[in-house]
Design a protein around this motif. Structure first.
Motif, PDB file in Angstrom:
ATOM      1  N   CYS A 124       0.933  -1.132  -0.034  1.00  0.00           N
ATOM      2  CA  CYS A 124       0.063  -0.104   0.212  1.00  0.00           C
ATOM      3  C   CYS A 124       0.648   1.353   0.028  1.00  0.00           C
ATOM      4  CB  CYS A 124      -0.897  -0.195   1.317  1.00  0.00           C
ATOM      5  SG  CYS A 124      -2.152  -1.295   1.156  1.00  0.00           S
ATOM      6  N   GLY A 125       2.299   1.103   0.091  1.00  0.00           N
ATOM      7  CA  GLY A 125       3.189   2.224  -0.109  1.00  0.00           C
ATOM      8  C   GLY A 125       3.504   2.948   1.024  1.00  0.00           C
ATOM      9  N   ALA A 126       3.276   2.147   2.270  1.00  0.00           N
ATOM     10  CA  ALA A 126       3.480   3.000   3.497  1.00  0.00           C
ATOM     11  C   ALA A 126       4.937   3.038   3.872  1.00  0.00           C
ATOM     12  CB  ALA A 126       2.824   2.260   4.614  1.00  0.00           C
ATOM     13  N   LYS A 127       5.416   3.754   4.485  1.00  0.00           N
ATOM     14  CA  LYS A 127       6.927   4.079   4.798  1.00  0.00           C
ATOM     15  C   LYS A 127       7.391   3.159   5.810  1.00  0.00           C
ATOM     16  CE  LYS A 127       7.844   7.673   2.352  1.00  0.00           C
ATOM     17  NZ  LYS A 127       6.647   7.706   1.609  1.00  0.00           N
ATOM     18  N   LYS A 128       6.270   2.829   6.755  1.00  0.00           N
ATOM     19  CA  LYS A 128       6.818   2.039   7.948  1.00  0.00           C
ATOM     20  C   LYS A 128       5.564   1.110   8.303  1.00  0.00           C
ATOM     21  CE  LYS A 128       9.221   3.514  11.300  1.00  0.00           C
ATOM     22  NZ  LYS A 128       9.793   4.141  12.449  1.00  0.00           N
ATOM     23  N   ASN A 339      11.150  -0.396   6.168  1.00  0.00           N
ATOM     24  CA  ASN A 339      11.435   0.816   5.600  1.00  0.00           C
ATOM     25  C   ASN A 339      11.205   0.368   4.215  1.00  0.00           C
ATOM     26  OD1 ASN A 339      11.648   2.560   7.779  1.00  0.00           O
ATOM     27  ND2 ASN A 339      13.513   1.253   8.343  1.00  0.00           N
ATOM     28  N   PHE A 340      10.630   1.279   3.262  1.00  0.00           N
ATOM     29  CA  PHE A 340      10.337   1.135   1.787  1.00  0.00           C
ATOM     30  C   PHE A 340      11.118   1.950   0.945  1.00  0.00           C
ATOM     31  CE2 PHE A 340       6.551  -0.069   4.092  1.00  0.00           C
ATOM     32  CZ  PHE A 340       6.171  -1.274   3.505  1.00  0.00           C
ATOM     33  N   LEU A 341      11.707   1.494   0.036  1.00  0.00           N
ATOM     34  CA  LEU A 341      12.391   2.328  -1.228  1.00  0.00           C
ATOM     35  C   LEU A 341      11.328   3.021  -1.540  1.00  0.00           C
ATOM     36  CD1 LEU A 341      14.877  -0.270  -2.408  1.00  0.00           C
ATOM     37  CD2 LEU A 341      15.407   1.360  -0.882  1.00  0.00           C
ATOM     38  N   GLU A 342      11.750   4.322  -2.205  1.00  0.00           N
ATOM     39  CA  GLU A 342      10.855   5.234  -2.985  1.00  0.00           C
ATOM     40  C   GLU A 342      10.828   4.747  -4.374  1.00  0.00           C
ATOM     41  OE1 GLU A 342       9.135   7.717  -1.739  1.00  0.00           O
ATOM     42  OE2 GLU A 342       9.939   7.583   0.155  1.00  0.00           O
TER      43      GLU A 342
END
Length: 342
Positions: A124-128, A339-342
């Protein structure tokens, strides 16, 4: 790192219902955990309440799916699509993504089950993404102070699981999770009506019976309700009048299992905490807590006062949302930083 707190989201990913809490706004979405898909094109046709209305009423190429069963993900791809839809709807912005997501899971979910929940949220694109166990979230949402060295007992009865825990100093001392909850109540009603009246009814009819006249303890006044289904002998539509006393008989095995599990948790509770619980009582949350007389049944088995929390359906979502304020501490407990990569 800078976070946009306005898009921090807490999710009660329930077997029967999904509730979404947005920081600063409260619970903004409450929808059934159902999604309708065209099998030929894999296109999502409806999600939530609109999809629930389609259950049992769709042609062969369209299926209404409940992608969560017994408190865990049974269909990963469909759960991912459903989550994306609900988060987008809750944030009400086409391009908005959740900065941080905190999701509650059953207290005895396995590592594989926890990972499936986190992975679904990752897309879903969350950062954390962070996990919190349901009894902790339920206790916070019910307004209990779980930070003190005093025993608090919570029973969270959802759609797929019943989580029972004794909490002290912010952690669970004794816990249990059984796969008997609201869905099993519906299944028990369907089986009983089929056996007793030779009538086949659907999930929605069973749920209506449960909500309107279902009972776990003998009512002072016996209630009745008409239900329509298919006669198993003639194959034709038929009306039958069901009484609340009949439903008490049909539900007895499931509700007694919850009462016995509560008794078993109390037996494993350290004496000092058990004394606290005897003074403070037991608190019930979740949609299943609304079944008439279930609190009285558990009280009769445990000999401890039992209270139904205010607004029990939303307790887990409210507690999950409140936990957004302590997300770093929770990350330390569950090692759930993603943590997600942009």
């Amino acid at each position: 790192m800078f976070w946009n707190a306005k898009s921090d989201v807490g999710i009660d990913l329930g077997t029967a219902t999904v509730l979404v809490y947005v920081k600063g706004k409260g619970v903004v979405l409450k929808e059934p955990s159902v999604i309708a898909i065209n099998k030929d094109t894999n296109e999502v046709l409806a999600v939530g309440e609109e999809a629930r209305k389609m259950i049992g009423r769709t042609p062969g190429n369209i299926v209404s799916i409940r992608p969560l069963r017994d408190g865990v993900i049974s269909d990963y791809d469909v759960t991912e699509k459903m989550l994306k839809h609900f988060i987008k709807k809750a944030l009400k912005e086409k391009r908005s993504k959740a900065s941080r997501i905190i999701i509650c899971v059953p207290c005895q979910a396995t590592g594989v089950e926890q990972r499936a929940v986190k992975d679904a949220a990752m897309t879903c694109g969350a950062k954390k993404v962070t996990l919190i166990e349901e009894p902790i979230a339920a206790a916070i949402g019910a307004g209990l102070d779980i930070t003190k060295a005093s025993g608090k007992m919570i029973i969270d009865i959802g759609g797929g699981t019943t989580d029972i825990a004794v909490i002290s100093l912010g952690g669970m001392v004794v816990r249990s999770s059984i796969k008997i909850a609201g869905d099993k109540f519906d299944e028990a009603i369907i089986r009983y009506v089929r056996r007793k009246h030779k009538l086949m009814i659907g999930e929605r009819s069973a749920e209506d019976l449960k909500i309107n006249i279902g009972t776990a303890f003998k009512r002072e006044v016996d209630l009745t309700m008409d239900v329509r289904g298919r006669d198993l002998i003639t194959g034709l539509p038929k009306n039958v009048t069901i009484t609340s006393e009949e439903l008490r008989e049909g539900l007895s095995e499931a509700v007694n299992a919850i009462a016995e599990s509560t008794h078993a948790v109390l037996e494993r509770t350290p004496p000092e905490l058990a004394a606290d619980i005897a003074d403070n009582g037991i608190y019930m949350t979740g949609g299943g807590a609304l079944l008439y007389g279930l609190d009285k049944l558990i009280e009769s088995v445990t000999k401890v006062p039992v209270y139904v929390a205010e607004n029990p359906i939303s307790c887990v979502a409210l507690g999950t949302g409140e936990s957004l304020n302590y997300i770093d501490e929770i990350n330390g407990l569950y090692n759930s930083d993603i943590n997600f990569l942009e």
